[in-house]
Design an enzyme around this catalytic site. Structure first.
Site, mmCIF file in Angstrom:
data_model
loop_
_atom_site.group_PDB
_atom_site.id
_atom_site.type_symbol
_atom_site.label_atom_id
_atom_site.label_comp_id
_atom_site.label_asym_id
_atom_site.label_seq_id
_atom_site.Cartn_x
_atom_site.Cartn_y
_atom_site.Cartn_z
ATOM 1 N N GLY A 294 -5.414 0.260 -4.833
ATOM 2 C CA GLY A 294 -5.929 0.681 -3.538
ATOM 3 C C GLY A 294 -7.417 0.949 -3.581
ATOM 4 O O GLY A 294 -8.048 0.941 -4.642
ATOM 5 N N PHE A 295 -7.975 1.220 -2.440
ATOM 6 C CA PHE A 295 -9.415 1.401 -2.269
ATOM 7 C C PHE A 295 -9.965 2.512 -3.163
ATOM 8 O O PHE A 295 -10.816 2.282 -4.031
ATOM 9 C CB PHE A 295 -9.680 1.681 -0.786
ATOM 10 C CG PHE A 295 -11.069 2.162 -0.441
ATOM 11 C CD1 PHE A 295 -12.193 1.607 -1.031
ATOM 12 C CD2 PHE A 295 -11.236 3.172 0.508
ATOM 13 C CE1 PHE A 295 -13.475 2.058 -0.701
ATOM 14 C CE2 PHE A 295 -12.497 3.612 0.852
ATOM 15 C CZ PHE A 295 -13.612 3.064 0.242
ATOM 16 N N ILE A 296 -9.465 3.711 -2.999
ATOM 17 C CA ILE A 296 -10.000 4.851 -3.748
ATOM 18 C C ILE A 296 -9.544 4.815 -5.201
ATOM 19 O O ILE A 296 -10.327 5.071 -6.121
ATOM 20 C CB ILE A 296 -9.608 6.171 -3.071
ATOM 21 C CG1 ILE A 296 -10.258 6.262 -1.680
ATOM 22 C CG2 ILE A 296 -10.014 7.368 -3.920
ATOM 23 C CD1 ILE A 296 -9.738 7.396 -0.817
ATOM 24 N N TYR B 110 1.793 11.268 9.867
ATOM 25 C CA TYR B 110 0.981 11.078 8.666
ATOM 26 C C TYR B 110 0.425 12.419 8.199
ATOM 27 O O TYR B 110 0.568 12.802 7.033
ATOM 28 C CB TYR B 110 -0.160 10.106 8.950
ATOM 29 C CG TYR B 110 -1.243 10.102 7.889
ATOM 30 C CD1 TYR B 110 -0.978 9.642 6.609
ATOM 31 C CD2 TYR B 110 -2.529 10.571 8.168
ATOM 32 C CE1 TYR B 110 -1.956 9.644 5.627
ATOM 33 C CE2 TYR B 110 -3.513 10.571 7.197
ATOM 34 C CZ TYR B 110 -3.222 10.112 5.922
ATOM 35 O OH TYR B 110 -4.194 10.120 4.961
ATOM 36 N N LYS C 218 1.412 14.642 4.741
ATOM 37 C CA LYS C 218 0.408 15.034 3.738
ATOM 38 C C LYS C 218 0.354 16.558 3.601
ATOM 39 O O LYS C 218 0.214 17.089 2.497
ATOM 40 C CB LYS C 218 -0.961 14.471 4.104
ATOM 41 C CG LYS C 218 -1.031 12.942 4.125
ATOM 42 C CD LYS C 218 -0.656 12.325 2.790
ATOM 43 C CE LYS C 218 -1.786 12.385 1.792
ATOM 44 N NZ LYS C 218 -1.454 11.673 0.531
#
Length: 332
Positions: free
Chosen positions: A10-12, A153, A157
């Site tokens: 993924g991105f991070i 979402y 979280k």
């Protein structure tokens, strides 16, 4: 040290893994290469990580597969675990709520169970500024009550933060959760605003500007985020709080904002993109979307107290850095 990172494709996760590998650490990745967005982009990120040879390996598994995760963790025996994998996207959660329950709740539960069994030196996990929900007092502080999520979402979280605290308390697992604030930069996700805006502008298509452009975000450049996580990884929650700490009174658990505390307007963000591309966007102004908020601002005081650092890359630097990567990516 040996790090286990969920979401390395993924991105991070990619940026964090690459930084740790460059620093001489070993990284074990866990990623299912989901089809939520272009898998080829994930494979390209992973290929870069694999150039580090034996220092990096990846397990292609779902976090929902508890047995597979346990096997990977048991083989890796990591010192530090950084849990980044999740089903992202505020708007996607409105139409596909079931994926958030599976990925975010069950996946995180399996991570916590593995941490209970193998007892890493430090367990770290990603949360989001969306957890602040309907809060309106700015800047957002870790001590603020966050009990009014606006989307599933955000609710999932926030729930993982509570799950993490309970495991830290019951099994004495040193745990840090961090809340991200609108992270952007090279190798970003195609569903993120900057990626979508750049593509549309270059293709001479209109961009959708929600909230009629009257929105602002505490934009965080990805390298600043990575630097913050790396520094926090060495700051293990213990018994001695710092000033303004969120350290739990009963558990080795801490919650930390990762944001610079300097918001930029959405129109300035778009303006930097237009200047860098040398083109003006065709703007389709629309009302706020369900689940969205008008502004976000992080209070970075605790991050600074713990690490001596806070994100400071302005959009005038970060947006051109993204565009340089995007033009190369698009031209391949």
């Amino acid at each position: 040290m040996r790090y286990l990172i969920t979401g390395t494709a993924g991105f991070i996760g990619f940026h964090l893994a690459r930084r740790l590998l460059s620093d001489g650490h070993e990284v074990v990745g866990v990623d299912n290469f989901s089809t939520y967005y272009d898998v080829a982009l994930k494979e390209a990120r992973n290929a870069i990580l694999e150039t580090h040879g034996d220092a990096f390996r990846v397990y292609r598994i779902d976090l929902e597969d508890a047995a597979a995760l346990d096997k990977a963790w048991g083989e890796a025996r990591p010192d530090v675990v950084i849990h980044l994998a999740a089903q992202a996207g505020v708007r996607y959660s409105i139409d596909h709520p079931e994926t958030y329950v599976s990925s975010n709740l069950i996946g995180t539960f399996n991570v916590l169970e593995a941490a209970r069994k193998y007892q890493p030196r430090h367990l770290m996990a990603a949360s989001t500024s969306s957890a602040y929900g309907a809060n309106t007092e700015m800047p957002f502080r870790e001590s603020d009550r966050a009990v009014h999520p606006l989307t599933l979402y955000a609710a999932t979280k926030g729930a993982t933060e509570l799950m993490g605290h309970s495991y830290a308390n019951l099994f004495r697992i040193p745990t840090t959760f961090f809340r991200f604030f609108t992270v952007y930069g090279p190798w970003g996700r195609p569903d993120m605003a900057l990626f979508k805006f750049a593509r549309a502008i270059l293709d001479d298509e209109p961009i959708d500007v929600y909230g009629n452009g009257d929105m602002s975000r505490d934009f965080t450049f990805v390298s600043d985020l990575v630097e913050s996580i790396v520094r926090l990884s060495a700051t293990i929650p213990g018994d001695t709080p710092v000033e303004g700490d969120s350290l739990s009174p009963v558990a080795p658990y801490r919650l930390v904002n990762i944001g610079g505390g300097t918001p930029s307007s959405l129109m300035d963000y778009i303006g930097e993109l237009e200047r860098t591309l040398g083109r003006e966007a065709k703007k389709n102004f629309l009302p706020m979307q369900d689940g969205d908020v008008r502004s976000t601002v992080a209070a970075p005081d605790l991050l600074v107290a713990l690490t001596g650092y806070k994100p400071a890359t302005p959009i005038s630097v970060g947006v051109p850095a993204f565009v340089e990567w995007y033009l190369d990516h698009r031209g391949r």
